[in-house]
Design a protein around this motif. Structure first.
Motif, PDB file in Angstrom:
ATOM      1  N   LEU A 106       0.827  -1.204   0.000  1.00 18.16           N
ATOM      2  CA  LEU A 106       0.000   0.000   0.000  1.00 18.16           C
ATOM      3  C   LEU A 106       0.859   1.251   0.000  1.00 18.16           C
ATOM      4  N   ALA A 107       1.974   1.196   0.750  1.00 16.91           N
ATOM      5  CA  ALA A 107       2.879   2.356   0.804  1.00 16.91           C
ATOM      6  C   ALA A 107       3.542   2.597  -0.540  1.00 16.91           C
ATOM      7  N   ALA A 108       3.725   1.520  -1.321  1.00 15.56           N
ATOM      8  CA  ALA A 108       4.355   1.653  -2.642  1.00 15.56           C
ATOM      9  C   ALA A 108       3.376   2.109  -3.710  1.00 15.56           C
ATOM     10  N   GLY A 109       2.128   2.322  -3.330  1.00 18.04           N
ATOM     11  CA  GLY A 109       1.154   2.840  -4.278  1.00 18.04           C
ATOM     12  C   GLY A 109       0.270   1.790  -4.910  1.00 18.04           C
ATOM     13  N   TYR A 110       0.396   0.543  -4.474  1.00 22.92           N
ATOM     14  CA  TYR A 110      -0.471  -0.500  -5.010  1.00 22.92           C
ATOM     15  C   TYR A 110      -1.873  -0.398  -4.368  1.00 22.92           C
ATOM     16  N   GLY A 111      -2.888  -0.793  -5.123  1.00 20.39           N
ATOM     17  CA  GLY A 111      -4.249  -0.799  -4.592  1.00 20.39           C
ATOM     18  C   GLY A 111      -4.589  -2.137  -3.946  1.00 20.39           C
ATOM     19  N   TRP A 112      -5.772  -2.200  -3.320  1.00 26.57           N
ATOM     20  CA  TRP A 112      -6.197  -3.429  -2.656  1.00 26.57           C
ATOM     21  C   TRP A 112      -6.366  -4.586  -3.645  1.00 26.57           C
ATOM     22  N   ASP A 113      -6.823  -4.264  -4.861  1.00 28.28           N
ATOM     23  CA  ASP A 113      -6.955  -5.330  -5.858  1.00 28.28           C
ATOM     24  C   ASP A 113      -5.590  -5.925  -6.202  1.00 28.28           C
ATOM     25  N   ASP A 114      -4.589  -5.048  -6.270  1.00 26.67           N
ATOM     26  CA  ASP A 114      -3.227  -5.534  -6.556  1.00 26.67           C
ATOM     27  C   ASP A 114      -2.733  -6.413  -5.415  1.00 26.67           C
ATOM     28  N   GLU A 121       3.650 -20.030   2.217  1.00 28.95           N
ATOM     29  CA  GLU A 121       2.756 -20.391   3.320  1.00 28.95           C
ATOM     30  C   GLU A 121       1.882 -19.222   3.753  1.00 28.95           C
ATOM     31  N   ALA A 122       2.462 -18.044   3.926  1.00 29.51           N
ATOM     32  CA  ALA A 122       1.697 -16.886   4.400  1.00 29.51           C
ATOM     33  C   ALA A 122       0.558 -16.562   3.440  1.00 29.51           C
ATOM     34  N   ALA A 123       0.841 -16.636   2.129  1.00 30.98           N
ATOM     35  CA  ALA A 123      -0.181 -16.322   1.131  1.00 30.98           C
ATOM     36  C   ALA A 123      -1.325 -17.325   1.174  1.00 30.98           C
ATOM     37  N   GLU A 124      -1.018 -18.566   1.525  1.00 35.16           N
ATOM     38  CA  GLU A 124      -2.053 -19.597   1.566  1.00 35.16           C
ATOM     39  C   GLU A 124      -3.101 -19.333   2.641  1.00 35.16           C
ATOM     40  N   HIS A 125      -2.785 -18.517   3.656  1.00 38.68           N
ATOM     41  CA  HIS A 125      -3.729 -18.230   4.751  1.00 38.68           C
ATOM     42  C   HIS A 125      -4.580 -16.991   4.484  1.00 38.68           C
ATOM     43  N   VAL A 126      -4.256 -16.239   3.416  1.00 40.33           N
ATOM     44  CA  VAL A 126      -5.046 -15.051   3.089  1.00 40.33           C
ATOM     45  C   VAL A 126      -6.268 -15.495   2.271  1.00 40.33           C
ATOM     46  N   VAL A 127      -7.477 -15.141   2.761  1.00 39.47           N
ATOM     47  CA  VAL A 127      -8.701 -15.546   2.052  1.00 39.47           C
ATOM     48  C   VAL A 127      -9.375 -14.374   1.347  1.00 39.47           C
ATOM     49  N   GLY A 128      -8.838 -13.188   1.485  1.00 36.33           N
ATOM     50  CA  GLY A 128      -9.428 -12.051   0.793  1.00 36.33           C
ATOM     51  C   GLY A 128      -9.099 -10.746   1.475  1.00 36.33           C
ATOM     52  N   VAL A 129      -9.541  -9.670   0.863  1.00 39.47           N
ATOM     53  CA  VAL A 129      -9.326  -8.338   1.429  1.00 39.47           C
ATOM     54  C   VAL A 129     -10.663  -7.625   1.537  1.00 39.47           C
ATOM     55  N   ASP A 130     -10.697  -6.608   2.402  1.00 39.73           N
ATOM     56  CA  ASP A 130     -11.911  -5.804   2.617  1.00 39.73           C
ATOM     57  C   ASP A 130     -11.533  -4.339   2.436  1.00 39.73           C
ATOM     58  N   PRO A 131     -11.487  -3.862   1.160  1.00 35.62           N
ATOM     59  CA  PRO A 131     -11.021  -2.491   0.903  1.00 35.62           C
ATOM     60  C   PRO A 131     -11.853  -1.433   1.623  1.00 35.62           C
ATOM     61  N   GLU A 132     -13.143  -1.660   1.727  1.00 33.22           N
ATOM     62  CA  GLU A 132     -14.017  -0.653   2.326  1.00 33.22           C
ATOM     63  C   GLU A 132     -13.636  -0.362   3.773  1.00 33.22           C
ATOM     64  N   ASN A 133     -13.245  -1.413   4.520  1.00 27.65           N
ATOM     65  CA  ASN A 133     -12.864  -1.239   5.922  1.00 27.65           C
ATOM     66  C   ASN A 133     -11.353  -1.306   6.137  1.00 27.65           C
TER      67      ASN A 133
END
Length: 714
Positions: free
Chosen positions: A370-378, A392-404
């Protein structure tokens, strides 16, 4: 427009569906008002107090009423009410049924020791019959003896002959019924299919057919349209898909009170569905058909029994207790949820510390992107790529919530939304705080439960106190009141008036319960024959001139006439009536002859060369003679179920009245003799004001034969 006074067959279809919602209600007490209104006081676990009213007099209806709309409890219960209490106290309402498509309701009650069915006849003269589990009549408000059916204590209850039930008709059966008619569409639907005038017109309107079109000119398309309209209407009311309305008719020039939402004018109709035939009237919608019926019939003009006693209404104990029990159940469920939710939040916080490095890696990656200018979709796309690469870390991410501004991680069985800017410790601390907040809500719910429990115990204690008081009052009432009331010595007698269609004629009921009517003049003689004499009634006349037309009715005016056997005792009493009110009495004779014929033998057509005066008739065919029939007249006063003067042959009157005076031909003019009878009544009754109200000399004179009279054995 005349006010609606009787429920229709369609109304009863809708009403039956609603009344079955009270199945399981327990009967507490039964009341009888006058001789046509039955009230069953019941209690239901969900609804609390339930007041069922069944009325079969001039107004014919059945509905559950709000407690404030129930009439005050009458005085001492008559025998019919006592019988109901004996059979129904503690019984459960099992089922409510409509008999076919007729205006008859069956209320079935079940109790461990016996079952009871109450049949409410909401047609004709109306009736309520109480049946045992074998269908035998225990008692009824009116006795019916017809060839086709009998309603009398000790006999099997007989339903009237059922008419067409449109609920059972498929299209072929419907069309066949229509084709058999020789009138127009609307009259066929109204009469042949048993819908009545209003719904006959409504179905024609909904089907878009010409009401007055002759059946012979109607085609299959019109029959199909009518059938479809009928099927939709009946399906809705059967399934309880109602939208009840009470209709108002405004007085001329009355615009109502639209600003306050109030309907002006008088109530004229109540229906389970909005009707196009009533579209020109103001209407008020109700949540249930019962509520609409209660509002409508409560606001019709009705007489209040002068003998009613003001009673303090019982507080809604069962309703309030059940309400608090439901609240406690809900609060206990909420506490369980709070405990589970607090434990979940703590487990999430502990998982963050257990998987500290993995969580910190995910949060750092998001912050840097985010600090580098990437958006939540990126960000979401980068984690998806990392998952494909086996990070491994990526395997535990199930999504993002840009609104919050959150990233969602799946750790063990929990999905956790985390703020990347907060770091691991602050995210865990937020979860611990949420667990604490939920536990505080649990403490509040526990305190609320204690308050509700206190209220529950208070209502139970009040119910117990009320029950004890009610029991003591009932016990005192039973001890104070004798089984049979001595009306003559009672200081105050309630006046219960009951007007009937035949009051303007001479009349009496035979010892077997048959109604006998006679004309007071030539005009009434003709009216009785032309309007009230049916095919299987019996026509009587004295052999002497100057006697009234006398008709023994074997059916009510609104019922089909049936060929039934009339006991000799009733025939002899009718003959005595015909002789007594003829010139035989006026001439001072003690006996005379009378004859009886069937209605088809009575004609207004004179024999060739003869002339019939007004009130005269020609009798053709054989006659049954009652020779040397003695004159006989008795006048008495009834106190139950109605308070009034009655008169007629002594054998028919005695036993039905509290006191009686026998008359015989004599020297006193009719008015003077009536005054003598009046004075005797006043001497016999302790409540002289009661005699003045119900048995004035004018009322007594209505039941006396024309000519001179004297009191027998005077």
């Amino acid at each position: 427009m005349d006010e609606k006074r009787e429920l229709t067959s369609v109304d009863l279809v809708a009403l039956t569906a609603e009344l079955n919602g009270y199945s399981g209600a327990v009967v507490d007490k039964a009341y009888l008002y006058g001789d046509d209104l039955v009230r069953l006081k019941m209690r239901d676990f969900d609804e609390g107090r339930v007041e069922l009213l069944v009325e079969v007099g001039e107004t014919k209806r059945a509905n559950v009423a709000r407690p404030e709309h129930v009439p005050n409890a009458p005085g001492r219960p008559p025998n019919f009410a006592k019988m109901l209490r004996n059979r129904l106290s503690g019984a459960n309402l099992h089922e409510v049924r409509q008999h076919g498509f007729d205006r008859i309701l069956e209320f079935e009650f079940r109790r461990e020791d016996q079952d009871t069915t109450i049949v409410a006849e909401l047609f004709g003269d109306g009736n309520v019959a109480v049946l045992d589990q074998n269908g035998e009549v225990v008692d009824s408000l009116e006795t019916v003896r017809l060839k086709s059916r009998t309603v009398a204590p000790g006999s099997q209850y007989g339903f009237p002959q059922s008419r067409v039930n449109p609920l059972d008709l498929d299209y072929e059966g419907f069309a066949e019924r229509m084709r058999q008619s020789d009138t127009d569409l609307v009259r066929t639907v109204a009469t042949q299919l048993n819908f009545g005038g209003l719904y006959g017109e409504e179905l024609c309107t909904r089907a878009g057919v010409e009401k007055t079109k002759d059946i012979a000119d109607a085609d299959e398309g019109e029959f199909r349209a009518l059938y479809d309209a009928m099927e939709r209407l009946l399906e809705d009311v059967q399934a309880g898909r109602t939208d009840p309305r009470v209709y108002y008719e405004r007085a001329d020039g009355d615009d109502g009170d639209e600003e306050n939402g109030e309907n002006a004018g008088r109530r004229v109709d109540v229906t389970p569905l909005p009707l196009e035939e009533r579209a020109d009237l103001d209407a008020e919608a109700f949540d249930s058909f019962n509520a609409a019926l209660d509002d409508y019939f409560t606001n019709l003009e009705t007489e209040v029994d002068e003998g009613s006693e003001e009673t303090t209404s019982k507080p809604p104990f069962e309703e309030e207790i059940a309400k608090r029990e439901r609240i406690i159940e809900q609060q206990e469920g909420a506490i369980g949820n709070f405990e589970e939710q607090a434990e979940t939040e703590r487990e999430k916080a502990e998982l963050l510390y257990e998987r500290y490095d993995l969580v910190d890696e995910v949060l750092s990656t998001v912050r840097e992107a985010l600090a580098a200018g990437y958006g939540w979709d990126d960000v979401e796309e980068r984690f998806a790529e990392g998952e494909e690469q086996g990070i491994e870390a990526a395997e535990h991410v199930v999504g993002v919530d840009p609104e919050n501004g959150l990233v969602r991680l799946r750790l063990d069985d929990h999905t956790i939304g985390l703020d990347p800017e907060a770091g691991v410790e602050r995210n865990a601390d937020a979860l611990y705080k949420e667990a604490k907040r939920v536990e505080e809500k649990k403490e509040g719910a526990l305190a609320a439960i204690e308050d509700t429990r206190e209220e529950l115990e208070q209502w139970k204690a009040r119910r117990e106190e009320w029950s004890e008081e009610e029991h003591e009052e009932a016990k005192a009432e039973e001890e104070e009141e004798p089984e049979e009331i001595d009306w003559l010595s009672r200081a105050s007698i309630p006046v219960r008036k009951q007007e009937q269609w035949y009051d303007r004629f001479r009349w009496f009921r035979t010892s077997d319960g048959f109604l006998v009517i006679g004309g007071r003049n030539a005009e009434q003689n003709e009216e009785i024959v032309e309007k009230y004499m049916d095919g299987y009634d019996r026509f009587f006349h004295a052999q002497a001139h100057g006697g009234p037309v006398t008709v023994l009715k074997t059916s009510a005016p609104s019922e089909p006439s049936q060929d039934i056997e009339v006991p000799d005792s009733s025939l002899e009493e009718a003959a005595q009536f015909a002789v007594t009110y003829s010139s035989v009495w006026k001439d001072g004779r003690g006996a005379g002859d009378a004859y009886m014929v069937m209605p088809e033998q009575v004609s207004k057509t004179a024999e060739s060369g003869e002339y019939l005066s007004k009130g005269g008739f020609t009798i053709r065919g054989d006659r049954t003679y009652f020779e040397n029939t003695p004159v006989g007249c008795a006048v008495g006063i009834t106190c139950e179920p109605a308070t009034r003067v009655v008169g007629g042959p002594p054998s028919a009157i005695e036993g039905r009245v509290e006191t009686t005076v026998a008359l015989e031909p004599g020297k006193f003019a009719q008015g003077d003799a009536a005054k003598r009878v009046y004075r005797l009544f006043r001497e016999r009754f302790e409540d002289e004001s009661f005699v003045r109200k119900v048995a004035s000399p004018d009322e007594i004179q209505k039941f006396m034969p024309p000519g001179g009279s004297r009191i027998a054995d005077d």
